[in-house]
Design an enzyme around this catalytic site. Structure first.
Site, PDB file in Angstrom:
ATOM      1  N   LYS A  32      63.078  44.179  47.038  1.00  0.00           N
ATOM      2  CA  LYS A  32      62.098  45.265  46.987  1.00  0.00           C
ATOM      3  C   LYS A  32      62.596  46.523  47.701  1.00  0.00           C
ATOM      4  O   LYS A  32      62.331  47.640  47.242  1.00  0.00           O
ATOM      5  CB  LYS A  32      60.753  44.823  47.566  1.00  0.00           C
ATOM      6  N   THR A  33      63.301  46.376  48.821  1.00  0.00           N
ATOM      7  CA  THR A  33      63.809  47.555  49.537  1.00  0.00           C
ATOM      8  C   THR A  33      64.832  48.287  48.670  1.00  0.00           C
ATOM      9  O   THR A  33      64.882  49.524  48.646  1.00  0.00           O
ATOM     10  CB  THR A  33      64.442  47.149  50.883  1.00  0.00           C
ATOM     11  N   ASP A 219      55.299  50.052  51.415  1.00  0.00           N
ATOM     12  CA  ASP A 219      55.873  48.701  51.442  1.00  0.00           C
ATOM     13  C   ASP A 219      54.885  47.751  52.122  1.00  0.00           C
ATOM     14  O   ASP A 219      54.022  48.180  52.888  1.00  0.00           O
ATOM     15  CB  ASP A 219      57.204  48.747  52.196  1.00  0.00           C
ATOM     16  N   GLU A 220      55.032  46.453  51.865  1.00  0.00           N
ATOM     17  CA  GLU A 220      54.188  45.410  52.482  1.00  0.00           C
ATOM     18  C   GLU A 220      52.697  45.732  52.296  1.00  0.00           C
ATOM     19  O   GLU A 220      51.896  45.608  53.231  1.00  0.00           O
ATOM     20  CB  GLU A 220      54.512  45.271  53.986  1.00  0.00           C
ATOM     21  N   GLN A 250      52.373  36.520  50.578  1.00  0.00           N
ATOM     22  CA  GLN A 250      52.829  36.690  51.957  1.00  0.00           C
ATOM     23  C   GLN A 250      51.810  37.452  52.808  1.00  0.00           C
ATOM     24  O   GLN A 250      52.159  38.042  53.827  1.00  0.00           O
ATOM     25  CB  GLN A 250      54.177  37.414  51.984  1.00  0.00           C
ATOM     26  N   ARG A 605      62.084  32.028  54.421  1.00  0.00           N
ATOM     27  CA  ARG A 605      62.974  32.690  55.379  1.00  0.00           C
ATOM     28  C   ARG A 605      64.381  32.099  55.288  1.00  0.00           C
ATOM     29  O   ARG A 605      65.348  32.688  55.793  1.00  0.00           O
ATOM     30  CB  ARG A 605      62.482  32.518  56.827  1.00  0.00           C
TER      31      ARG A 605
END
Length: 741
Positions: A32-33, A219-220, A250, A605
């Protein structure tokens, strides 16, 4: 070949869709980044958008720093004009320019958690509230929730009509806000709330920033709360070029006010919104992703998506069940040691994740014994340490004399023989005259009965005025040296304890280094005292993770979001611990869904190896508990698990009942006359648990609360309690051991 040709189909689609509202559902590790940075580049290079018309927002300083670095690299010239920041940093930047419109000075102080607690103690004392009955943290929690929902003290008071406890909160909220304003200070929630209020009341300011930020990326997005949602909605209201990136799977910060509905209802709020799913994962092996998908599929409140990868299948998920938590810790530490010595791993390749901070103790003991370097993320924040708070309070006083908390903290640090009686007289005088504490100190000769303390107060004021004068001439690092030298702060530490002083002096040296680093980071801009204090106030614990250092990382699952490691150990996979006992017994099924999302975050993770462990018995809150395997573990197909030689398939559960299961069975059992009676708690009548609806009670873990309902079962009572700190909980009387207060 264009840089956009390196993107997969969905990523490229998200980059090229620039106009109107866009929701990018980005699964864990889906790049995504990369999409956001390429999208910024595309807007500038291909669409001719000015860099200063772009705003990119994320949640942590670490994430913002990484995005800034990647934007600078891909965009090149002009990238410095793009605003890349956290929500709070963005709001501070706006408020520094315009908060005078709301009646504050632009050199306001930002109060951290400790400052808030100190202020709340003062408020409770002023309002004569018994903090043994009503805890300060309860008031702070209620006020924070109100601010996150854009509820002002006046609105809260109206909504509290008829509710005794909320009425008390309303009074505290009103006084707390008054004290903040008098101190020219804002808490973290205010940074967002005041910015929204600024936009709602100052049309010209809103118009300026709507024109400035024609393209907004967040973002997020799944972590946004109500006030953040409103902030973004207002900013994007004119051009509607809003791109939000997030993963509803998430969303794990409900306890901080995050509202998962913001992402689930995006298409309803923003008409004609486009939705693009990023489901290809570049981080983990196929087995790890299959395990994550299997777990999260059990949630109903989610948008449908399935992670997949071109990566190798990888090793199966390690699963080990032990007799005790001691054995669990010993195994994990030994596995890390063997991985470093025999498989070429570094210590920093390993992370141990757990549900509660209390689980770290056992691992710490084992790491110390094995001489393995480790670091716990979310320990004591560097800026919360006594010596750092003292020196920062000097800087705050120099920058903002209205900050009474900062002035009162340092008036006798180092000791100047200015007693508490004198401080109280100054405070009373300040209240009577409606001025700040520092202003009252500056005219201390007008205070009755100040006596021999006058000369000491005048010396203190002269010292602060000297520092203020020097701050105009000196750099920040020089000013800090001047403060330390002229106050004799280090000498005072050494006089207290030579051993303890060594560590504290090291921390002071670190603070000096941070000031120099801040000055260097300003580059073309002039470093300012307000700017440094702002940066300090907005630092987060997870930002202290140094990826260049070689140590094993220990952290809670909540802290781990956004990070990744080659080897991850998920410890304490037991019902009652993860998911927690209170989540299991909650009426709201969404509570379990949030815990499951937390498990999904933990699993994703891991890049190469994931090991999940549990113990048959574990000491929790001084009691030995026998817990079943976590239901989340059971949701992973057996073919994905490597159970080793420790666990047989037919022992994939603990035969003993949990304490909760026993209590529930007792509750359902009819009380026959021949049955052994349950333990009574000594009421006057000899019946019931010793308290009733309306009584205040105390729980060993959850603290104090109000009994709101009781239901009699066959052999026990189900009790509903509104706790001051953790909200509503249901429990059985014999199990909860509540004490009437």
């Amino acid at each position: 070949m264009s840089i956009y040709d390196t993107l997969n189909t969905e990523q490229k689609e998200a980059v090229l869709h620039t106009e109107g509202p866009l929701l990018i559902l980005a699964g864990a590790g889906s790049g995504k980044t990369r999409v956001l940075t390429h999208r910024i580049s595309y807007l500038i290079e291909e669409k001719g958008v000015n860099p200063w018309n772009i705003l990119a927002i994320t949640f942590t300083n670490k994430a913002a720093g990484e995005m800034r670095e990647r934007v600078d690299k891909i965009v090149g010239f002009g990238s410095e004009s793009i605003w890349v920041s956290t929500f709070h940093s963005m709001c501070v930047r706006i408020l520094r320019r315009h908060i005078d419109r709301l009646g504050y000075d632009t050199n306001f102080t930002i109060y951290d958690t400790d400052d808030q607690k100190t202020l709340m103690k003062d408020v409770c004392k002023m309002l004569q509230i018994d903090t043994k009955v009503y805890k300060e943290r309860m008031f702070l929690g209620e006020i924070s929730s109100a601010k996150n929902e854009l509820v002002t003290p006046e609105e809260y008071e109206l909504n509290a009509a008829g509710d005794y406890v909320k009425g008390k909160v309303a009074k505290v909220y009103k006084e707390y806000e008054k004290q903040l304003r008098d101190n020219n200070a804002l808490d973290f929630d205010d940074l967002l709330l005041k910015t929204v209020q600024l936009f709602q009341t100052q049309a010209d300011v809103l118009d300026y920033y709507q024109e400035r930020f024609r393209y907004i990326m967040v973002d997020e997005y799944q972590d946004t709360n109500t006030v953040q949602f409103q902030l973004i909605r207002i900013l994007a209201g004119k051009y509607k070029n809003l791109c939000v990136v997030g993963d509803d799977d998430q969303s794990i910060y409900k306890f901080r006010g995050a509202n998962i509905q913001n992402i689930l209802n995006f298409e309803k709020v923003f008409a004609d919104a486009r939705v693009i799913k990023l489901e290809q994962n570049y981080r983990s092996t196929a087995n790890i992703l299959n395990a994550a998908n299997a777990v999260i599929r059990h949630n109903t409140g989610r948008k449908d998506k399935t992670l997949w990868t071109d990566n190798e299948e990888g090793e199966k998920i390690g699963f080990r069940q032990f007799d005790t938590a001691f054995d669990e810790a010993e195994y994990i530490v030994d596995e890390i040691r063997k991985g470093v010595s025999g498989k070429g791993y570094t210590y920093s390749d390993n992370a141990i994740l757990y549900r509660t901070n209390a689980q770290s103790r056992m691992f710490e003991e084992k790491f110390v014994a094995a001489n393995i370097p480790y670091k716990i993320i979310e320990g004591v924040n560097f800026y919360a340490r006594r010596e750092i708070k003292d020196l920062l309070s000097y800087l705050k006083t120099i920058d903002n004399g209205k900050d009474d908390l900062a002035v009162r903290r340092i008036i006798n640090v180092p000791k100047r023989s200015i007693g508490l009686t004198t401080v109280n007289r100054v405070q009373e005088n300040a209240l009577e005259r409606g001025i700040s504490f520092y202003d009252a100190l500056s005219s201390a000769d007008l205070i009755d009965n100040i006596g021999r303390s006058l000369s000491k107060i005048e010396s203190f004021v002269a010292l602060i005025e000297h520092f203020k004068e020097q701050s105009e001439k000196m750099s920040l690092s020089q000013l800090m040296e001047e403060i330390i030298e002229m106050t004799g702060y280090i000498e005072s530490l050494e006089a207290e304890s030579e051993i303890e002083a060594e560590t504290r002096i090291e921390n002071i040296e670190e603070l000096k280094s941070k000031i120099i680093a801040y000055e260097e980071s300003c580059e073309d801009e002039k470093p300012t005292l307000s700017g440094f204090l702002e940066e300090v106030a907005l630092v987060a614990d997870v930002d202290t993770l140094d990826e260049n250092s070689d140590y094993v990382v220990l952290m809670t699952l909540h802290s781990a979001k956004g990070l990744e490691f080659p080897n991850v150990y998920l410890a304490g996979m037991e019902d009652g611990l993860f998911p927690s006992y209170m989540t299991i017994t909650a009426d709201d099924p969404m509570e379990i869904e949030e815990e499951r999302r937390l498990c999904y975050v933990g699993i994703t993770r891991a890049r190469k190896h994931l090991t999940m462990t549990c113990a048959r018995r574990r000491m929790i809150h001084g009691e030995t508990q026998y817990n079943k395997l976590s239901r989340f573990l059971k949701e992973i197909p057996l073919e994905l698990l490597d159970t080793g030689n420790i666990v047989e398939k037919n022992t994939m559960d603990v035969p003993k009942q949990t304490a909760y299961a026993q209590a529930r069975q007792t509750f359902k059992t009819k009380a026959f006359s021949t049955a052994k009676p349950i333990k009574q708690f000594g009421t006057a009548s000899g019946e019931g648990p010793g308290y009733d609806v309306g009584d205040r009670v105390k729980h060993m873990k959850f603290g104090e609360g109000l009994v709101t309902a009781m239901t009699a079962g066959g052999r026990d009572y189900e009790v509903t309690v509104q706790f001051d700190t953790v909200g509503v909980k249901k429990m059985f009387a014999t199990f909860a051991k509540l004490q009437k207060i």
